[in-house]
Design an enzyme around this catalytic site. Structure first.
Site, PDB file in Angstrom:
ATOM      1  N   HIS A 193      -9.228  57.872 -88.383  1.00 52.97           N
ATOM      2  CA  HIS A 193      -8.206  58.583 -87.760  1.00 52.97           C
ATOM      3  C   HIS A 193      -7.161  57.612 -87.286  1.00 52.97           C
ATOM      4  O   HIS A 193      -5.690  58.009 -87.511  1.00 52.97           O
ATOM      5  CB  HIS A 193      -8.733  59.295 -86.436  1.00 52.97           C
ATOM      6  CG  HIS A 193      -9.780  60.543 -86.721  1.00 52.97           C
ATOM      7  ND1 HIS A 193     -11.075  60.210 -86.358  1.00 52.97           N
ATOM      8  CD2 HIS A 193      -9.530  61.557 -87.093  1.00 52.97           C
ATOM      9  CE1 HIS A 193     -11.738  61.379 -86.694  1.00 52.97           C
ATOM     10  NE2 HIS A 193     -10.992  62.256 -87.237  1.00 52.97           N
ATOM     11  N   LYS A 211     -16.138  56.437 -92.778  1.00 58.79           N
ATOM     12  CA  LYS A 211     -16.288  56.630 -91.367  1.00 58.79           C
ATOM     13  C   LYS A 211     -16.000  58.188 -91.161  1.00 58.79           C
ATOM     14  O   LYS A 211     -15.206  58.853 -91.950  1.00 58.79           O
ATOM     15  CB  LYS A 211     -15.167  55.913 -90.596  1.00 58.79           C
ATOM     16  CG  LYS A 211     -15.157  54.550 -90.641  1.00 58.79           C
ATOM     17  CD  LYS A 211     -14.826  53.948 -89.242  1.00 58.79           C
ATOM     18  CE  LYS A 211     -15.119  52.152 -89.293  1.00 58.79           C
ATOM     19  NZ  LYS A 211     -15.257  51.811 -88.029  1.00 58.79           N
TER      20      LYS A 211
HETATM   21  P1  AMP Z   1     -11.219  65.441 -89.064  1.00 59.68           P
HETATM   22  O1  AMP Z   1     -11.081  65.056 -87.592  1.00 59.68           O
HETATM   23  O2  AMP Z   1     -12.735  64.975 -89.593  1.00 59.68           O
HETATM   24  O3  AMP Z   1     -10.836  66.932 -89.365  1.00 59.68           O
HETATM   25  O4  AMP Z   1     -10.446  64.179 -89.840  1.00 59.68           O
HETATM   26  C1  AMP Z   1      -8.640  64.314 -89.449  1.00 59.68           C
HETATM   27  C2  AMP Z   1      -8.175  63.688 -90.525  1.00 59.68           C
HETATM   28  O5  AMP Z   1      -8.618  62.208 -90.591  1.00 59.68           O
HETATM   29  C3  AMP Z   1      -8.499  64.153 -91.782  1.00 59.68           C
HETATM   30  O6  AMP Z   1      -7.037  64.190 -92.549  1.00 59.68           O
HETATM   31  C4  AMP Z   1      -9.253  63.292 -92.385  1.00 59.68           C
HETATM   32  O7  AMP Z   1      -9.255  63.172 -93.863  1.00 59.68           O
HETATM   33  C5  AMP Z   1      -8.816  61.966 -91.900  1.00 59.68           C
HETATM   34  N1  AMP Z   1      -9.973  61.107 -92.016  1.00 59.68           N
HETATM   35  C6  AMP Z   1     -11.236  61.345 -91.376  1.00 59.68           C
HETATM   36  N2  AMP Z   1     -12.202  60.262 -91.753  1.00 59.68           N
HETATM   37  C7  AMP Z   1     -11.251  59.362 -92.392  1.00 59.68           C
HETATM   38  C8  AMP Z   1     -11.598  58.107 -93.010  1.00 59.68           C
HETATM   39  N3  AMP Z   1     -12.657  57.477 -92.950  1.00 59.68           N
HETATM   40  N4  AMP Z   1     -10.617  57.387 -93.507  1.00 59.68           N
HETATM   41  C9  AMP Z   1      -9.506  57.991 -93.587  1.00 59.68           C
HETATM   42  N5  AMP Z   1      -8.907  59.158 -92.932  1.00 59.68           N
HETATM   43  C10 AMP Z   1     -10.099  59.833 -92.313  1.00 59.68           C
END
Ligand code: AMP
Length: 281
Positions: free
Chosen positions: A37, A184
């Site tokens: 994030h 991650k």
């Molecule tokens: P989430 O909180 O899991 O809904 O993720 C929020 C945003 O962070 C989304 O656009 C995800 O694709 C991005 N995201 C989550 N994990 C990663 C990661 N390991 N690397 C890059 N972006 C991430």
């Protein structure tokens, strides 16, 4: 940095920024923030005068029996990470703020959502498209940041923005990994130490397929078979899907031609993890 819970407070703040001629970036998240994030927030801070991070565990994108209730939450930690990264506003609404009692309008998509995670999680992308549309209307950002970790989501949101003329630039950001290669994810906290070790198999299987591809193999079936073999050798892993699809249409391919997304979803114990790689010929 401010933390607000209501739509009106976001609108008032953004209106003030706009009055000052400032650009605005949005990073939508479900919280329990990590380095993945943070990489999105960093990029947003680089490219915009003001950055809004939304932290909202969106009930609409969880199916029955999924992990809505157990999804990890820690607002104090999230606030500290956002502040340190240089974000200006956190929007942290209650579900009742986002969905009034008689809520009945949805944004859905006929293409791109039938396979991969859309197949295993039938209501997921309707929930994602609806909440992201709402966030776009509330924040009205110039740019919004999404990780390639959720590759199908990135493709779906980019398509939605084009279909519905949101006029927002969608910025895709690379996957951030742990030192041992595990992508991650907030869901990694569900893993016990044994499962955490086993979870490295996702990245390893994709890496091996990529190496096979770089050594000259271009038949999707052979690459897919290699990924499955490696995953199946891990006793704690159970495959949800392994797919090689065109990175534009998300339709399965037979040969690697152009950009191909190798996408996998794997249960490690009870925890469903996803990972992917894009290969190109
Ligand atoms: P989430 O909180 O899991 O809904 O993720 C929020 C945003 O962070 C989304 O656009 C995800 O694709 C991005 N995201 C989550 N994990 C990663 C990661 N390991 N690397 C890059 N972006 C991430």
């Amino acid at each position: 940095m401010k933390i607000v819970n209501t739509i009106q407070e976001v609108r008032d703040q953004v209106k003030e920024w706009r009055r000052q001629g400032l650009s605005v970036g949005l990073v939508p998240t479900m919280g329990y923030l990590h380095e993945g994030h943070k990489s999105l927030i960093d990029r947003a801070v680089e490219q915009n005068d003001r950055v809004v991070v939304s932290v909202f565990v969106n009930p609409m994108q969880f199916g029955p029996g999924e992990d809505l209730e157990s999804y990890p939450r820690d607002m104090d930690r999230d606030a500290a990470l956002c502040e340190k990264a240089g974000a200006h506003l956190i929007f942290h609404p209650e579900p009742s703020e986002m969905y009034q009692k008689d809520f009945s309008s949805y944004v859905d998509m006929n293409t791109l959502t039938g396979g991969l995670c859309g197949k295993s999680r039938p209501v997921h992308f309707r929930g994602v498209c609806t909440v992201v549309s709402k966030l776009f209307h509330i924040v009205t950002p110039d740019r919004a940041y999404f990780g390639q970790k959720d590759a199908q989501q990135l493709a779906v949101i980019s398509h939605m923005v084009s279909d519905l003329n949101f006029g927002i630039e969608i910025v895709g950001c690379p996957i951030v990994r742990e030192e041992d290669g595990l992508a991650k994810s907030s869901r990694n906290t569900y893993l016990n130490p044994e499962e955490r070790k086993a979870a490295t198999v996702l990245n390893r299987s994709l890496e091996e397929a990529q190496e096979l591809f770089l050594a000259g193999e271009s038949r999707a079936e052979v690459l897919k078979e290699r990924i499955c073999q490696i995953l199946e050798a891990e006793p704690l892993a159970r495959i949800d899907y392994v797919e090689l699809v065109d990175w534009q249409s998300l339709e399965p391919v037979e040969e690697i031609n152009g950009c191909v997304l190798m996408a996998i979803a794997v249960f490690i114990g009870k925890t469903r993890l996803i990972d992917n790689r894009i290969i190109e010929k």
